[in-house]
Write an enzyme that holds these catalytic residues in place. Structure first.
Site, mmCIF file in Angstrom:
data_model
loop_
_atom_site.group_PDB
_atom_site.id
_atom_site.type_symbol
_atom_site.label_atom_id
_atom_site.label_comp_id
_atom_site.label_asym_id
_atom_site.label_seq_id
_atom_site.Cartn_x
_atom_site.Cartn_y
_atom_site.Cartn_z
ATOM 1 N N GLU A 1 51.096 37.066 34.341
ATOM 2 C CA GLU A 1 51.565 36.083 33.467
ATOM 3 C C GLU A 1 52.408 36.036 32.452
ATOM 4 O O GLU A 1 52.820 34.338 32.299
ATOM 5 C CB GLU A 1 49.442 35.616 33.401
ATOM 6 C CG GLU A 1 48.724 35.793 34.024
ATOM 7 C CD GLU A 1 47.709 36.177 33.370
ATOM 8 O OE1 GLU A 1 46.497 35.841 33.366
ATOM 9 O OE2 GLU A 1 47.481 37.175 31.905
ATOM 10 N N ASP B 1 40.692 29.558 39.595
ATOM 11 C CA ASP B 1 39.661 29.779 40.961
ATOM 12 C C ASP B 1 38.417 28.747 39.892
ATOM 13 O O ASP B 1 38.468 29.052 38.912
ATOM 14 C CB ASP B 1 39.515 31.101 40.673
ATOM 15 C CG ASP B 1 39.154 31.698 40.576
ATOM 16 O OD1 ASP B 1 37.429 32.043 39.506
ATOM 17 O OD2 ASP B 1 39.985 32.367 39.724
#
Length: 248
Positions: free
Chosen positions: A13, A217
């Site tokens: 990330e 998601d």
């Protein structure tokens, strides 16, 4: 000299930010590497905290005590739990809850004992600045990411949400888990594993904080699919593009 602390839970990330950082000093403390330098001409400390509330709280505490940070920004992925939150959307945290905090009947569910608080609220001015920065990034998103990348991850028209976030030491990967969280915290936009812990530390030390999440998601049985790849290719680049606008 004060710095802006930037934390992510996963190495993937933070890759794009680390590549853009002009490193002036590197320090290892508590099994974490803190990169001190300049990002878009602002003094920052960049660190990968690792997953979970304990890891992120430890990292935030170290930033505050050892590096004189004037604000902390946590960035990374999250699972959307509302029907209007889709993959590729951006959630800027408003109120941060720990969905697995339950000391009842001593105190009510979600309340942090001794603090008398269930939610920790981000700084409104910085929240609005991040919203504007996110909007500027999305207007120019194809300067950072190809159309093929958006197609590959089924990202259509990304939106910005300012809303509540729930954190807990669980990877939420089923609709049943999501519905259980929403039954007690119906305003929550997304779920993750660190934000509320960082929020509590910053509240106790009176340090402004922001939580910004890219939806990877919908916190269901597909939550694990290409998760590290999404974090590296999409979330990392989102963080770079948004913080470029925010820090300038």
């Amino acid at each position: 000299m004060s710095y802006i602390g930037i934390i992510s839970a996963m190495r993937e990330e933070i890759e794009a930010l680390q590549s853009a950082l002009h490193v002036e000093k590197k320090m290892v403390k508590g099994m974490r590497t803190y990169y001190q330098g300049r990002l878009f001409d602002k003094k920052v400390i960049l660190v990968f905290s690792r997953w979970g509330k304990v890891a992120s709280a430890t990292t935030a505490t170290q930033l505050i005590n050892d590096f004189n940070v004037k604000e902390i920004i946590f960035t990374g992925v999250a699972g959307g739990v509302q029907p209007d939150v889709f993959v590729g959307d951006i959630v800027i945290g408003k109120d941060l809850y720990q969905h697995d905090m339950d000391a009842s009947p001593l105190v009510k569910a979600y309340e942090v004992p001794l603090l008398g608080k269930s939610a920790f609220t981000t700084d409104p001015d910085k929240r609005n600045q991040l919203s504007r920065a996110s909007g500027q990034f999305l207007q120019n998103k194809h300067e950072f990411l190809s159309k093929e990348q958006f197609i590959n991850f089924q990202i259509q028209e990304p939106k910005i949400h300012i809303g509540d976030i729930a954190s807990g030491d669980q990877f939420i990967s089923s609709s049943q888990q999501s519905l259980k969280i929403l039954s007690g915290l119906p305003t929550v936009k997304c779920v993750e594993m660190e934000g509320a812990a960082v929020a509590q530390v910053c509240f106790e030390y009176k340090v402004p904080f922001s939580i910004i999440r890219t939806i990877s998601d919908n916190a269901n049985h597909n939550a694990h699919i290409d998760f590290p790849k999404f974090a590296k290719e999409i979330a990392s680049t989102y963080a770079l593009g948004i913080l470029q606008q925010y820090l300038y």
